[in-house]
Scaffold this active site. Structure first.
Site, short mmCIF file in Angstrom:
data_model
loop_
_atom_site.label_atom_id
_atom_site.label_comp_id
_atom_site.label_asym_id
_atom_site.label_seq_id
_atom_site.Cartn_x
_atom_site.Cartn_y
_atom_site.Cartn_z
N GLU A 92 -10.46 -0.04 4.05
CA GLU A 92 -10.33 1.21 3.28
C GLU A 92 -11.66 1.59 2.63
O GLU A 92 -12.05 2.77 2.62
CB GLU A 92 -9.24 1.01 2.23
CG GLU A 92 -8.97 2.18 1.32
CD GLU A 92 -7.94 1.78 0.28
OE1 GLU A 92 -8.33 1.62 -0.89
OE2 GLU A 92 -6.76 1.60 0.65
N SER A 139 0.85 -1.19 0.00
CA SER A 139 0.00 0.00 0.00
C SER A 139 0.88 1.23 0.00
O SER A 139 1.96 1.24 0.60
CB SER A 139 -0.91 0.01 1.24
OG SER A 139 -1.75 1.15 1.25
N HIS A 163 -7.16 -5.14 4.65
CA HIS A 163 -6.78 -3.71 4.67
C HIS A 163 -7.61 -2.94 3.66
O HIS A 163 -8.17 -1.88 3.96
CB HIS A 163 -5.28 -3.60 4.35
CG HIS A 163 -4.80 -2.24 3.97
ND1 HIS A 163 -5.01 -1.69 2.71
CD2 HIS A 163 -4.09 -1.32 4.65
CE1 HIS A 163 -4.47 -0.50 2.65
NE2 HIS A 163 -3.89 -0.24 3.81
N ASN A 164 -7.73 -3.45 2.45
CA ASN A 164 -8.47 -2.74 1.41
C ASN A 164 -9.97 -2.76 1.68
O ASN A 164 -10.67 -1.80 1.34
CB ASN A 164 -8.16 -3.34 0.04
CG ASN A 164 -6.81 -2.89 -0.48
OD1 ASN A 164 -5.92 -2.57 0.31
ND2 ASN A 164 -6.64 -2.87 -1.78
N LYS A 210 -3.54 -7.78 3.31
CA LYS A 210 -3.75 -6.65 2.40
C LYS A 210 -5.20 -6.63 1.89
O LYS A 210 -5.79 -5.56 1.70
CB LYS A 210 -2.79 -6.74 1.22
CG LYS A 210 -2.95 -5.62 0.18
CD LYS A 210 -2.78 -4.23 0.79
CE LYS A 210 -2.53 -3.15 -0.25
NZ LYS A 210 -3.50 -3.05 -1.32
#
Length: 329
Positions: free
Chosen positions: A206, A147, A202-203, A199
């Site tokens: 987001e 990221s 994480h997204n 990840k």
């Protein structure tokens, strides 16, 4: 005076700084895929003394990195030939078929003990399958969820790493250079696949955070009685507020260009990670209503016109350089 983007440097304190450690020695690696992320990662590595061999299907991208000090390779076989064993081949290609194709082209040219890194946004299930394929050839496979977007060259990249301990240790010099600091912004999550799994989540998070900001600013824009300056609101929140964040920094930056966001079509794309996160939550019986609703909102953006979706599109452009649809397209 205009505030500096994107980092909130006022938060830094000498009290939180750890003692400076000696930098690991530079290393050599091949960077495959010289788009927005791959090329800038190569440049950041070279700034710290690492040797980079670059390859991309676009010859102009190879030439641009070569002009900055890299060794350009006209083909994957030539890239491998330029590397000293044990080799490190770092892929920054789009998730999906391109990763399988690149790995397939690499395997015949690599030797036992070489390392293949997937730094793209691959689905962790695909990563597990590809790792098995690499292991059959005696190779180490490392997944690095990355990221940082277009800001990573200057600010550093957050990296979530999965793979065998020995291979990750070998990559440490590059990881410490690419990260915001040697001891921050990157971590070894666990076995292969864990980096891309983290990840993915994480997204998904987001998605939810961006949705909340966009909806809140839409509410304020709709309150015509107060005629609020939304850029000023964002600037006010950037310091001291409990909702301050890098995404808010970038929201303020986007609003500098005009709070009506004229010229931006309210079409919010998604690159897959939000969908994967929602599917994983369902499989694990974990309720994730915020992330799910944020994903559905992105799908809704393709059939309706709203300020919320314009601001979401503007945010994606700010942090990742993702394309936005202009209103005249």
């Amino acid at each position: 005076m205009r505030n500096t983007f994107p980092a909130q440097r006022a938060r830094r304190s000498n009290l939180t700084r750890s003692p400076k450690r000696p930098s690991p020695p530079p290393m050599q690696l091949g960077m495959i895929g010289l788009g927005k992320m791959g090329a800038n990662m190569g440049r950041r590595l070279m700034r710290d003394g690492h040797e980079v061999v670059g390859f991309d299907l676009d010859e102009s991208a190879v030439q641009a990195l070569e002009d900055d000090g890299a060794t350009g390779a006209p083909a994957l076989e030539a890239l491998v030939d330029e590397l000293e064993p044990p080799r490190v081949c770092w892929m920054m290609v789009p998730a999906g078929d391109a990763v399988d194709a690149t790995l397939g082209d690499l395997l015949p040219h690599l030797d036992e003990g070489d390392i293949v890194v997937d730094g793209g946004n691959s689905n962790y299930k695909d990563t597990l399958r590809r790792a098995g394929r690499a292991e059959e050839h005696g190779l180490h496979y490392v997944d690095v969820g990355t990221s940082g977007g277009v800001w990573g060259l200057e600010e550093g990249y957050s990296m979530m790493v999965g793979g065998p301990d020995a291979a990750v240790d070998q990559l440490r010099p590059a990881l410490t250079t690419l990260a915001p600091g040697p001891d921050k912004g990157w971590g070894h999550m666990g076995d292969v696949g864990s980096g891309h799994f983290v990840k993915m989540v994480h997204n998904g998070i987001e998605y939810g955070v961006m949705q909340a900001y966009a909806e809140g600013f839409d509410i304020m824009k709709s309150k015509e009685k107060f005629d609020l300056d939304l850029q000023k609101v964002a600037e006010t929140w950037r310091f001291g507020s409990v909702v301050r964040s890098w995404l808010l920094d970038l929201t303020a930056r986007a609003l500098e260009e005009g709070q009506d966001l004229s010229g931006i079509e309210p079409w919010v794309d998604d690159s897959g990670e939000g969908r994967w996160t929602v599917k994983e939550a369902i499989d694990l019986d974990v309720p994730a209503p915020v992330i799910t609703d944020a994903l559905i909102s992105r799908l809704d953006s393709r059939v309706e016109d709203s300020y919320t979706h314009k601001l979401l599109a503007a945010m994606r452009n700010q942090f990742g350089g993702h394309d936005v649809k202009s209103s005249d397209e």
